[in-house]
Design a protein around this motif. Structure first.
Motif, PDB file in Angstrom:
ATOM      1  N   VAL A 166       0.832  -1.205   0.000  1.00 24.65           N
ATOM      2  CA  VAL A 166       0.000   0.000   0.000  1.00 24.65           C
ATOM      3  C   VAL A 166       0.869   1.259   0.000  1.00 24.65           C
ATOM      4  CG1 VAL A 166      -1.648   1.333   1.381  1.00 24.65           C
ATOM      5  CG2 VAL A 166      -2.013  -1.110   1.030  1.00 24.65           C
ATOM      6  N   ILE A 167       1.990   1.204   0.684  1.00 21.92           N
ATOM      7  CA  ILE A 167       2.928   2.339   0.670  1.00 21.92           C
ATOM      8  C   ILE A 167       3.406   2.614  -0.756  1.00 21.92           C
ATOM      9  CG2 ILE A 167       5.234   3.112   1.371  1.00 21.92           C
ATOM     10  CD1 ILE A 167       4.808   1.688   4.030  1.00 21.92           C
ATOM     11  N   VAL A 201       9.321   8.730  -1.053  1.00 16.86           N
ATOM     12  CA  VAL A 201       9.711   9.289   0.247  1.00 16.86           C
ATOM     13  C   VAL A 201       8.481   9.708   1.047  1.00 16.86           C
ATOM     14  CG1 VAL A 201      10.897  11.202   1.397  1.00 16.86           C
ATOM     15  CG2 VAL A 201      11.992  10.024  -0.525  1.00 16.86           C
ATOM     16  N   GLY A 202       7.547  10.406   0.390  1.00 21.17           N
ATOM     17  CA  GLY A 202       6.350  10.875   1.087  1.00 21.17           C
ATOM     18  C   GLY A 202       5.511   9.746   1.646  1.00 21.17           C
ATOM     19  N   ALA A 203       5.228   8.750   0.794  1.00 23.40           N
ATOM     20  CA  ALA A 203       4.434   7.616   1.250  1.00 23.40           C
ATOM     21  C   ALA A 203       5.200   6.781   2.267  1.00 23.40           C
ATOM     22  CB  ALA A 203       4.036   6.750   0.049  1.00 23.40           C
ATOM     23  N   GLY A 204       6.510   6.672   2.065  1.00 17.24           N
ATOM     24  CA  GLY A 204       7.331   5.907   2.995  1.00 17.24           C
ATOM     25  C   GLY A 204       7.367   6.518   4.387  1.00 17.24           C
ATOM     26  N   LEU A 205       7.472   7.837   4.456  1.00 11.03           N
ATOM     27  CA  LEU A 205       7.543   8.508   5.755  1.00 11.03           C
ATOM     28  C   LEU A 205       6.250   8.355   6.537  1.00 11.03           C
ATOM     29  CD1 LEU A 205       9.440  11.825   4.901  1.00 11.03           C
ATOM     30  CD2 LEU A 205      10.281   9.904   6.250  1.00 11.03           C
ATOM     31  N   VAL A 206       5.109   8.599   5.893  1.00 11.64           N
ATOM     32  CA  VAL A 206       3.842   8.497   6.630  1.00 11.64           C
ATOM     33  C   VAL A 206       3.475   7.034   6.905  1.00 11.64           C
ATOM     34  CG1 VAL A 206       2.952  10.677   5.751  1.00 11.64           C
ATOM     35  CG2 VAL A 206       2.458   8.565   4.503  1.00 11.64           C
ATOM     36  N   GLY A 207       4.035   6.112   6.086  1.00 12.55           N
ATOM     37  CA  GLY A 207       3.731   4.705   6.277  1.00 12.55           C
ATOM     38  C   GLY A 207       4.686   3.992   7.212  1.00 12.55           C
ATOM     39  N   SER A 228      -2.452  10.037  -0.827  1.00 10.30           N
ATOM     40  CA  SER A 228      -2.929   8.812  -1.478  1.00 10.30           C
ATOM     41  C   SER A 228      -2.811   7.616  -0.533  1.00 10.30           C
ATOM     42  CB  SER A 228      -2.120   8.540  -2.755  1.00 10.30           C
ATOM     43  OG  SER A 228      -2.305   9.576  -3.690  1.00 10.30           O
ATOM     44  N   TYR A 229      -1.688   7.554   0.178  1.00 10.31           N
ATOM     45  CA  TYR A 229      -1.500   6.466   1.149  1.00 10.31           C
ATOM     46  C   TYR A 229      -2.579   6.524   2.230  1.00 10.31           C
ATOM     47  CZ  TYR A 229       0.267   4.103   5.294  1.00 10.31           C
ATOM     48  OH  TYR A 229       0.370   3.323   6.424  1.00 10.31           O
ATOM     49  N   GLY A 230      -2.864   7.745   2.706  1.00 12.56           N
ATOM     50  CA  GLY A 230      -3.886   7.899   3.748  1.00 12.56           C
ATOM     51  C   GLY A 230      -5.251   7.406   3.285  1.00 12.56           C
ATOM     52  N   VAL A 231      -5.616   7.708   2.051  1.00 12.33           N
ATOM     53  CA  VAL A 231      -6.909   7.249   1.507  1.00 12.33           C
ATOM     54  C   VAL A 231      -6.909   5.738   1.353  1.00 12.33           C
ATOM     55  CG1 VAL A 231      -8.415   7.326  -0.503  1.00 12.33           C
ATOM     56  CG2 VAL A 231      -7.364   9.437   0.315  1.00 12.33           C
ATOM     57  N   LEU A 232      -5.833   5.188   0.808  1.00 12.10           N
ATOM     58  CA  LEU A 232      -5.739   3.739   0.617  1.00 12.10           C
ATOM     59  C   LEU A 232      -5.822   2.987   1.939  1.00 12.10           C
ATOM     60  CD1 LEU A 232      -2.915   3.534  -2.103  1.00 12.10           C
ATOM     61  CD2 LEU A 232      -5.340   2.988  -2.430  1.00 12.10           C
TER      62      LEU A 232
END
Length: 333
Positions: free
Chosen positions: A79-80, A113-119, A323-327
């Motif tokens: 998902v990330i 990087v963005g998705a990785g950090l929040v994930g 996008s990660y947050g929605v997924l």
């Protein structure tokens, strides 16, 4: 569930590769089309074929991209990566709509990087600094400088020659420089998608897939997707590079393409760095045009392009995080 997410991710990754092709198609052909060295249709076919061949040449850049994030596994890890792809595609489409030649490469890495950090993934900042940030700054500077110097040399060497003969000969040479640039684009940009798919495969099953080895179907699939995207064209961005920055002539077009090609090859093969084809060719076009004086280059448009470059990494990262947050809300991870 994991297999379904993996299949979705691979399909979207190839879709990103496709958008990369039509988003960046102008990079390889704008100069040749604007100088009338090639017709748009012939230029697109040439660029598509050479992109496909270039994507098959090496895998160094793909492994660099695959090493940007780590410590992810299972459905959550997939998902990330999926969020990163959706964020990168979103930014690509926004800049394409406004005709801004931003970097698909930096959009993808910024999104990872963005998705990785929040994930909660581990971000390899050393690789990002050495292989992404430094080349991101160096490659446009080198492209501008070398194109400026090469065009100065052309101007001095050919100062007493017949301009019509010179233009005719350089139009012929541009066929080869455009082909070489398209090959460099495939060598660089298709590999970035390969790297993302490799991350997903290793995340899905690290006992079956190795981070150091790309499956052949990934290489061929990414090559085909970027080639098809290139053939679809990128006319909005082509107008920006070929007309709004500077009115090109065949010698300056050849100088810009030759220098950009050299930078792409050196960065991909020697430094294994995923540099931006967009940044490199655009800065080379500005460098070649600057030999005519300050007024020859539309610096306001150049400033707009630089602003898009600066915003790409953080905006793609934010889009990927969203996008990660929605997924995460939609999928059971």
């Amino acid at each position: 569930m994991e297999l379904a997410v993996l299949i979705t991710l691979v399909v979207i990754a190839l879709a990103f590769d496709y958008t990369n092709g039509f988003h960046d198609a102008a990079n390889a052909i704008a100069t040749s089309v604007s100088t009338r060295a090639l017709t748009p249709k012939v230029a697109l076919i040439l660029a598509a074929v050479m992109n496909f061949i270039g994507a098959l040449i090496g895998t160094e850049v793909a492994h660099t991209v695959a090493d940007t994030i780590g410590s992810i596994s299972g459905t959550h890890g997939l998902v990330i990566v999926l969020g990163a792809l959706l964020g990168a595609i979103s930014w690509n489409l926004i800049t394409w709509y406004f005709g801004l030649p931003s970097s698909s490469s930096h959009a993808l890495i910024g999104a990872l990087v963005g998705a990785g950090l929040v994930g909660g993934a581990t971000v390899n900042w050393a690789i990002i600094k050495e292989k992404v940030v430094v080349p991101m700054i160096v490659s446009p500077v080198v492209g501008f400088t070398l194109a400026f110097l090469l065009m100065l040399a052309f101007t001095w060497i050919l100062r007493k020659r017949n301009p019509h003969v010179i233009n005719r000969r350089f139009r012929f040479l541009q066929v080869f420089s455009a082909a070489a640039l398209a090959l460099g684009h495939g060598l660089q940009d298709a590999q970035k998608t390969m790297g993302v798919i490799l991350i997903a495969l290793v995340t899905y099953d690290h006992t079956r897939y190795d981070i150091d080895h790309l499956p052949i179907w990934v290489i061929v699939g990414a090559a085909g997707a970027i080639s098809l995207g290139t053939y679809s064209g990128g006319w909005r961005i082509m107008r920006t590079i070929g007309r709004k920055i500077i009115k090109l002539d065949p010698p300056s077009g050849f100088a810009a393409e030759s220098v950009a090609t050299s930078v792409l090859y050196v960065m991909a093969i020697h430094f294994k760095a995923p540099v931006s084809t967009t940044h490199t060719i655009t800065s080379a076009v500005m460098g070649a045009g600057a030999t005519r004086g300050r007024r020859a280059v539309q610096w306001n448009m150049a400033g707009t392009i630089v602003m898009a470059w600066v915003l790409t990494f953080p905006c793609a990262a934010l889009a990927a995080a969203a996008s990660y947050g929605v997924l995460k809300l939609v999928l059971p991870v």
